[in-house]
Design a protein around this motif. Structure first.
Motif, PDB file in Angstrom:
ATOM      1  N   THR A  67      37.425  78.911  54.903  1.00  0.00           N
ATOM      2  CA  THR A  67      38.179  79.511  53.787  1.00  0.00           C
ATOM      3  C   THR A  67      38.234  78.521  52.749  1.00  0.00           C
ATOM      4  O   THR A  67      38.524  77.279  52.863  1.00  0.00           O
ATOM      5  CB  THR A  67      39.462  79.625  54.358  1.00  0.00           C
ATOM      6  N   PRO A  68      38.398  78.911  51.614  1.00  0.00           N
ATOM      7  CA  PRO A  68      38.725  78.064  50.206  1.00  0.00           C
ATOM      8  C   PRO A  68      39.815  77.125  50.404  1.00  0.00           C
ATOM      9  O   PRO A  68      40.763  77.586  51.161  1.00  0.00           O
ATOM     10  CB  PRO A  68      38.618  79.073  49.097  1.00  0.00           C
ATOM     11  N   SER A  69      39.830  76.062  49.698  1.00  0.00           N
ATOM     12  CA  SER A  69      40.918  75.062  49.618  1.00  0.00           C
ATOM     13  C   SER A  69      41.264  74.741  48.415  1.00  0.00           C
ATOM     14  O   SER A  69      40.326  74.243  47.617  1.00  0.00           O
ATOM     15  CB  SER A  69      40.994  73.912  50.876  1.00  0.00           C
ATOM     16  N   ASP A  70      42.496  74.554  48.153  1.00  0.00           N
ATOM     17  CA  ASP A  70      42.979  73.941  46.734  1.00  0.00           C
ATOM     18  C   ASP A  70      42.693  72.365  46.642  1.00  0.00           C
ATOM     19  O   ASP A  70      42.895  71.623  45.691  1.00  0.00           O
ATOM     20  CB  ASP A  70      44.240  74.367  46.264  1.00  0.00           C
ATOM     21  N   ASP A  71      42.608  71.712  47.902  1.00  0.00           N
ATOM     22  CA  ASP A  71      42.561  70.378  47.970  1.00  0.00           C
ATOM     23  C   ASP A  71      41.189  69.891  48.180  1.00  0.00           C
ATOM     24  O   ASP A  71      40.269  70.935  48.401  1.00  0.00           O
ATOM     25  CB  ASP A  71      43.292  69.926  49.547  1.00  0.00           C
ATOM     26  N   ILE A  72      40.922  68.702  48.384  1.00  0.00           N
ATOM     27  CA  ILE A  72      39.517  68.201  48.527  1.00  0.00           C
ATOM     28  C   ILE A  72      39.030  68.538  49.970  1.00  0.00           C
ATOM     29  O   ILE A  72      39.813  67.957  50.631  1.00  0.00           O
ATOM     30  CB  ILE A  72      39.509  66.964  48.196  1.00  0.00           C
ATOM     31  N   PRO A  73      38.094  69.349  50.102  1.00  0.00           N
ATOM     32  CA  PRO A  73      37.960  69.906  51.403  1.00  0.00           C
ATOM     33  C   PRO A  73      37.388  68.706  52.414  1.00  0.00           C
ATOM     34  O   PRO A  73      36.783  67.744  52.092  1.00  0.00           O
ATOM     35  CB  PRO A  73      36.691  70.696  51.095  1.00  0.00           C
ATOM     36  N   ILE A  74      37.534  68.976  53.733  1.00  0.00           N
ATOM     37  CA  ILE A  74      36.807  67.985  54.790  1.00  0.00           C
ATOM     38  C   ILE A  74      35.593  68.019  54.633  1.00  0.00           C
ATOM     39  O   ILE A  74      34.857  67.155  55.294  1.00  0.00           O
ATOM     40  CB  ILE A  74      37.485  68.552  56.108  1.00  0.00           C
ATOM     41  N   THR A  75      34.836  68.916  53.854  1.00  0.00           N
ATOM     42  CA  THR A  75      33.251  68.569  53.884  1.00  0.00           C
ATOM     43  C   THR A  75      32.935  67.551  52.897  1.00  0.00           C
ATOM     44  O   THR A  75      31.817  67.079  52.876  1.00  0.00           O
ATOM     45  CB  THR A  75      32.697  69.962  53.339  1.00  0.00           C
ATOM     46  N   TYR A  76      33.690  66.860  51.891  1.00  0.00           N
ATOM     47  CA  TYR A  76      33.574  65.624  51.411  1.00  0.00           C
ATOM     48  C   TYR A  76      33.183  64.553  52.256  1.00  0.00           C
ATOM     49  O   TYR A  76      33.979  64.592  53.431  1.00  0.00           O
ATOM     50  CB  TYR A  76      34.827  65.443  50.562  1.00  0.00           C
ATOM     51  N   VAL A  77      32.048  64.092  52.028  1.00  0.00           N
ATOM     52  CA  VAL A  77      31.707  62.968  52.798  1.00  0.00           C
ATOM     53  C   VAL A  77      32.071  61.573  51.969  1.00  0.00           C
ATOM     54  O   VAL A  77      31.409  61.262  50.760  1.00  0.00           O
ATOM     55  CB  VAL A  77      30.078  62.924  52.974  1.00  0.00           C
ATOM     56  N   PRO A  78      32.906  60.742  52.394  1.00  0.00           N
ATOM     57  CA  PRO A  78      33.444  59.585  51.658  1.00  0.00           C
ATOM     58  C   PRO A  78      32.136  58.612  51.385  1.00  0.00           C
ATOM     59  O   PRO A  78      31.236  58.324  52.114  1.00  0.00           O
ATOM     60  CB  PRO A  78      34.416  58.818  52.529  1.00  0.00           C
ATOM     61  N   ALA A  79      32.188  58.473  50.068  1.00  0.00           N
ATOM     62  CA  ALA A  79      31.091  57.459  49.419  1.00  0.00           C
ATOM     63  C   ALA A  79      29.738  58.012  49.457  1.00  0.00           C
ATOM     64  O   ALA A  79      28.679  57.114  48.902  1.00  0.00           O
ATOM     65  CB  ALA A  79      31.224  56.109  50.090  1.00  0.00           C
ATOM     66  N   ARG A  80      29.387  59.301  49.858  1.00  0.00           N
ATOM     67  CA  ARG A  80      28.161  59.711  49.836  1.00  0.00           C
ATOM     68  C   ARG A  80      27.350  59.496  48.483  1.00  0.00           C
ATOM     69  O   ARG A  80      26.042  58.964  48.654  1.00  0.00           O
ATOM     70  CB  ARG A  80      28.113  61.029  50.473  1.00  0.00           C
ATOM     71  N   ASN A  81      27.864  60.251  47.478  1.00  0.00           N
ATOM     72  CA  ASN A  81      27.080  59.996  46.237  1.00  0.00           C
ATOM     73  C   ASN A  81      27.035  58.535  45.667  1.00  0.00           C
ATOM     74  O   ASN A  81      25.913  58.402  45.079  1.00  0.00           O
ATOM     75  CB  ASN A  81      27.580  60.872  45.218  1.00  0.00           C
ATOM     76  N   THR A  82      27.982  57.652  45.736  1.00  0.00           N
ATOM     77  CA  THR A  82      28.030  56.363  45.501  1.00  0.00           C
ATOM     78  C   THR A  82      26.633  55.794  46.332  1.00  0.00           C
ATOM     79  O   THR A  82      26.118  54.896  45.788  1.00  0.00           O
ATOM     80  CB  THR A  82      29.107  55.748  45.545  1.00  0.00           C
ATOM     81  N   VAL A  83      26.611  55.864  47.548  1.00  0.00           N
ATOM     82  CA  VAL A  83      25.568  55.343  48.495  1.00  0.00           C
ATOM     83  C   VAL A  83      24.122  55.969  47.824  1.00  0.00           C
ATOM     84  O   VAL A  83      23.207  55.393  47.509  1.00  0.00           O
ATOM     85  CB  VAL A  83      25.761  55.658  49.848  1.00  0.00           C
ATOM     86  N   PHE A  84      24.078  57.135  47.586  1.00  0.00           N
ATOM     87  CA  PHE A  84      22.953  58.021  47.268  1.00  0.00           C
ATOM     88  C   PHE A  84      22.329  57.487  45.860  1.00  0.00           C
ATOM     89  O   PHE A  84      21.125  57.198  45.647  1.00  0.00           O
ATOM     90  CB  PHE A  84      23.065  59.141  47.251  1.00  0.00           C
ATOM     91  N   LEU A  85      23.201  57.401  45.008  1.00  0.00           N
ATOM     92  CA  LEU A  85      22.802  56.971  43.656  1.00  0.00           C
ATOM     93  C   LEU A  85      22.403  55.444  43.795  1.00  0.00           C
ATOM     94  O   LEU A  85      21.487  54.954  43.005  1.00  0.00           O
ATOM     95  CB  LEU A  85      24.154  57.103  42.751  1.00  0.00           C
TER      96      LEU A  85
END
Length: 235
Positions: A91-109
């Protein structure tokens, strides 16, 4: 400046997840004349089928090279994508969802930046989106702007010549429908992509997670049939 040199093909690193957005970015980069090197990250994600999709997409597109880096962000946890004990929300959430992976895009980049430096490439493409996205903080323009500044300090080219990476995020301000229309115009085979957060081993989508919902809405917006393979035929 010599026009042949100015317009000579340039190498670029493409972060390729195997999903709809990154497949579109790869096609866009190639349409601009870049010589593409695809990079995928196996980070302990539950939807590992996307990695096979990424490899197949890179091969189909004729990328100059394809690399897959293995790491394990399950050791950090904190996300439904890396911790099997956390359920993927439906279900959609107004908050940052739990599917957010901490630091993922920082590491990827960071990994893509290292590869670009080794290849002598100054261009890096990533498929982040600030319109139809899940509220992730590392998909925002401000994040990309700051990382590009970081590349001027963290690379040999940046220190010696003042020229860091050029980070391209061509989907940043596009709706999912616009992305799909652009991809179709460039010949992207969306049936070969995997976007679902909990896709099965065959790459079939659940049809109910946030990523599936955004993807479904995108095909409706684009006015084209959804070619996604779903686990349930009734989905």
């Amino acid at each position: 400046m010599n026009q042949d040199i100015e317009h000579a093909p340039r190498d670029a690193v493409i972060l390729l997840s195997g999903g709809l957005d990154s497949a579109t970015v790869l096609a866009m980069a190639q349409a601009q004349g870049f010589r593409c090197h695809a990079l995928s990250i196996s980070y302990g994600q539950r939807h590992v089928a996307e990695l096979e999709a990424a490899r197949a997409l890179a091969e189909q597109a004729g990328c100059l090279s394809y690399r897959r880096i293995e790491m394990d962000m399950r050791l950090i946890g904190g996300s439904a994508l890396t911790d099997p004990a956390i359920e993927v929300p439906t279900t959609p959430s107004d908050d940052i969802p739990i599917t957010y992976v901490p630091a993922r895009n920082t590491v990827f980049l960071s990994l893509a930046m290292g590869l670009a430096e080794v290849l002598g490439a100054q261009d890096l493409f990533i498929g982040v989106n600030a319109v139809d996205y899940s509220g992730y903080p590392d998909c925002r323009p401000a994040f990309l702007e700051q990382f590009q500044k970081l590349s001027q300090l963290a690379t040999k080219a940046g220190v010696e010549s003042g020229q860091g990476l050029r980070i391209h995020a061509p989907l940043l301000h596009m709706s999912k429908g616009e992305i799909i229309r652009q991809g179709i115009a460039l010949g992207v085979d969306y049936a070969a992509t995997v976007s679902c957060y909990q896709a099965d081993d065959q790459g079939r989508a659940c049809g109910v997670c946030d990523s599936c919902r955004l993807r479904q809405e995108g095909f409706v917006q684009a006015g084209v049939n959804d070619p996604t393979r779903y686990i349930s035929a009734s989905t």
